[in-house]
Design an enzyme around this catalytic site. Sequence first.
Site, short mmCIF file in Angstrom:
data_model
loop_
_atom_site.label_atom_id
_atom_site.label_comp_id
_atom_site.label_asym_id
_atom_site.label_seq_id
_atom_site.Cartn_x
_atom_site.Cartn_y
_atom_site.Cartn_z
N LYS A 90 0.83 -1.22 0.00
CA LYS A 90 0.00 0.00 0.00
C LYS A 90 0.85 1.26 0.00
CE LYS A 90 -2.88 -1.67 3.49
NZ LYS A 90 -3.95 -1.45 4.48
N LYS A 150 2.29 2.57 2.26
CA LYS A 150 1.94 3.40 3.43
C LYS A 150 3.05 3.26 4.47
CE LYS A 150 -3.11 3.65 3.77
NZ LYS A 150 -4.26 3.42 4.67
N1 C2G Z 1 -12.58 4.65 7.29
C1 C2G Z 1 -13.80 5.29 7.41
N2 C2G Z 1 -13.83 6.64 7.50
C2 C2G Z 1 -12.68 7.37 7.47
C3 C2G Z 1 -11.44 6.72 7.36
C4 C2G Z 1 -11.40 5.34 7.27
O1 C2G Z 1 -14.87 4.64 7.44
N3 C2G Z 1 -12.76 8.74 7.56
C5 C2G Z 1 -12.58 3.19 7.19
C6 C2G Z 1 -12.01 2.69 5.87
O2 C2G Z 1 -12.99 2.73 4.84
C7 C2G Z 1 -11.61 1.26 6.23
C8 C2G Z 1 -11.20 1.39 7.71
O3 C2G Z 1 -11.75 2.64 8.19
O4 C2G Z 1 -12.73 0.39 6.12
C9 C2G Z 1 -9.70 1.39 7.89
O5 C2G Z 1 -9.16 2.42 7.08
P1 C2G Z 1 -7.56 2.39 6.81
O6 C2G Z 1 -6.86 2.20 8.08
O7 C2G Z 1 -7.22 3.54 5.92
O8 C2G Z 1 -7.41 1.01 6.01
P2 C2G Z 1 -7.08 0.80 4.44
O9 C2G Z 1 -5.79 1.44 4.12
O10 C2G Z 1 -8.29 1.16 3.69
O11 C2G Z 1 -6.79 -0.78 4.38
O12 C2G Z 1 -7.36 -5.23 2.81
C10 C2G Z 1 -7.99 -3.98 3.05
C11 C2G Z 1 -7.00 -2.94 3.50
O13 C2G Z 1 -6.19 -3.41 4.55
C12 C2G Z 1 -7.74 -1.67 3.92
#
Ligand code: C2G
Length: 139
Positions: free
Chosen positions: A45, A47
């Site tokens: 990712k 990240k």
């Molecule tokens: N999320 C949310 N609202 C936000 C930020 C994040 O609902 N303002 C949700 C995202 O949609 C996700 C969860 O919180 O469902 C975790 O977000 P992240 O930590 O950014 O995870 P991500 O990078 O999307 O990784 O295999 C799937 C991946 O690991 C998802």
Amino acid sequence: MRKVITYGTFDLLHAGHINLLRRAKELGDYLIVVVSTDKFNWEQKQKKCYFSYEERKKLVEAVRYVDLVIPETSWEQKISDVKEYHVDVFVMGDDWKGKFDFLKEYCEVVYLPRTEGISTTKIKQDLGIIGTSSQDDDQ
Ligand code: C2G
């Protein structure tokens, strides 16, 4: 027991993450959160997390809605996770809408509306840690 699963990085844990976890738990009785490892985050990712996997795991485990935290080490583990843990519902924020529909063969798939106005990227921008041109990589 109706089991729910969700995946994510959960760096700089914030209200958007908590809202997602709360709503995910409302869909069942037991919530499994699969937290991305540092290696997976960087290699898959691009990240770079502020908190290490162990720290992010500890924070997510402390959330009242969460019953179990396990590591996410690959994109391909979802089907085996759903089978191994007898999961009934897979949940993600709707920025992922459609991306995991292949899991409908194994369990319900629910995409929940994201919480607007907050993200790990926005936090870093507001603190002046990164520029405002940075791609909002926080899903
Ligand atoms: N999320 C949310 N609202 C936000 C930020 C994040 O609902 N303002 C949700 C995202 O949609 C996700 C969860 O919180 O469902 C975790 O977000 P992240 O930590 O950014 O995870 P991500 O990078 O999307 O990784 O295999 C799937 C991946 O690991 C998802």
